[in-house]
Motif scaffolding. Structure first.
Motif, short mmCIF file in Angstrom:
data_model
loop_
_atom_site.label_atom_id
_atom_site.label_comp_id
_atom_site.label_asym_id
_atom_site.label_seq_id
_atom_site.Cartn_x
_atom_site.Cartn_y
_atom_site.Cartn_z
N ASP A 194 117.68 47.74 54.47
CA ASP A 194 117.76 46.55 53.62
C ASP A 194 116.84 45.42 54.12
OD1 ASP A 194 118.49 44.32 52.16
OD2 ASP A 194 120.63 44.69 52.28
N ARG A 217 127.39 42.65 54.69
CA ARG A 217 126.32 43.55 54.23
C ARG A 217 126.15 44.75 55.18
NH1 ARG A 217 124.65 46.45 50.90
NH2 ARG A 217 122.44 46.92 50.80
N GLY A 332 113.29 48.19 56.10
CA GLY A 332 114.28 48.64 55.12
C GLY A 332 114.20 50.12 54.78
#
Ligand code: NAD
Ligand code: ZN
Length: 350
Positions: A194, A217, A332
């Motif tokens: 991410d 998250r 990511g």
């Protein structure tokens, strides 16, 4: 409060993140398994700070709590502490419907989780992580363990908790080094899955609310990975980004360098090698290095490639002439690649 639901083949549970959750532990836990005996396992640093809130909350909800304090530190995540804990549970005549609450960092979480999984073949388990590393990593996913003299985490089980509560107020007393330690795993999580999380993690002056969002998250990402591979036969390996070489650093240092610091160094080693080979852009390495610097994490090690390679071999879980490396493609995004040991050795020498 932020919540994530974790569904694995063996259990479904909530991970809540928010302010003052320790004071609500009893109220949230009681409906899950009933309010029986509760053994709160904590360490000598965390218990004086937070055990009272948990005891009061559990009593209020009808539990019968007992506090069990272990000395702080990785060196106590051992067989002795495990036996003491199991004997305490037996002396209290705890039964299968009772619950162990692990209040502390990853050491208490791993030790308490293992004891909860073994006693009577498994009792209730609530994780109350108080370190950032435990909140983003060790309290979720169901791995429990203790160390043997020959190596770390050699004895353990997969045992999912019934509930995880991360009270962000515990950040107030967390030593600075431990905050950085947690950010090692947070930056890792951004790197594997991410780019937005990665960016959030490298903002200066983060407040508790922003850190809570980051933890949430990280838990979501770990949940998604673990759901697809609870026992680490495939995808879950991506969580080990930076760990193959990081564990080597940890081993060479005699475990004196905190885990998140070693992961930071391990990520730099593998990313530098990938930048050199064109697997990722040089910019990826620069961004990673900038994020680690900002969070006060180290990037290099004084150990030589040969020492690190020996440390890496000692950490290997399977006897084979290959190792699975997790390689960055960009921020990511990573790929898993099985390489010959010689190639891994070349990564270290770059
Ligand atoms: P830790 O439990 O030793 O905690 C670090 C230090 O911070 C300790 O001295 C502790 O007493 C103190 N502390 C914790 N919370 C505090 C607070 N709020 N205020 C003041 N002091 C506080 O170490 P850790 O970094 O939390 O966890 C490392 C352990 O976790 C290792 O044993 C590692 O193997 C394990 N781990 C397990 C998993 C897993 O999936 N099970 C994943 C990652 C790491
Ligand atoms: Zn880790």
């Amino acid at each position: 409060m932020n919540s994530v639901t974790v569904s694995t083949p063996s259990k479904k549970y909530y991970v809540h993140t928010g302010a003052d959750l320790l004071s609500a532990a009893g109220e949230i836990a009681a409906p899950l398994r009933g309010a029986g005996q509760a053994l709160i396992v904590s360490d000598a640093n965390v218990a004086p700070l937070y055990a009272r809130r948990v005891v009061d909350s559990l009593e209020h909800a009808g539990f019968r709590p007992t506090l069990h304090v272990v000395p702080a530190g990785e060196q106590n995540k051992n067989m002795r502490s495990l036996f003491d804990l199991l004997n305490r549970m037996a002396a209290l005549r705890m039964i299968r419907s009772d619950t162990l609450f692990a209040l502390g960092g990853g050491v208490v979480g791993d030790l308490g989780g293992l004891a909860a999984s073994l006693y009577m073949r498994g009792i209730g388990l609530v994780q109350l992580p108080t370190s950032l590393l435990a909140a983003v990593d060790s309290s979720v996913g169901g791995k429990t363990a203790i160390d043997l003299e020959t190596g770390k985490n050699l004895v353990g089980t997969f045992y999912q908790p019934d509930l995880v509560l991360y009270d962000t107020e515990t950040l107030a007393t967390l030593p600075k080094e431990q905050l950085a330690n947690g950010f090692g795993e947070i930056i890792k999580t951004g790197m594997i899955r991410d780019a937005k999380l990665f960016d959030a993690a490298r903002k200066p002056n983060l407040g508790a609310a922003e850190i809570a969002g980051i933890v949430h998250r990280c838990v979501e990402i770990k949940r998604d990975v673990v759901r697809r591979d609870e026992k680490e036969t495939g995808l879950r390996q991506i969580l080990n980004f930076g760990h193959t070489f990081g564990h080597a650093v940890e081993k060479c240092s005699g475990f004196s360098i905190p885990h998140g610091f070693c992961v930071a160094i391990g990520m730099m080693i593998v990313t530098a090698a990938c930048a050199k080979r064109g697997i990722c852009a040089p910019e990826t390495l620069i961004q990673l290095s900038g994020a680690l610097r900002l969070r006060g994490l180290p990037q290099t090690t004084r150990f030589e490639a040969d020492e690190l390679f020996a440390g890496m071999l000692a950490d290997k879980k399977r006897a084979s002439d290959t190792v699975t490396l997790v390689l960055p493609r960009s921020i990511g995004s990573v790929e898993r690649r099985k390489v010959m040991l010689e190639e891994a050795r070349a990564f270290l020498a770059d």
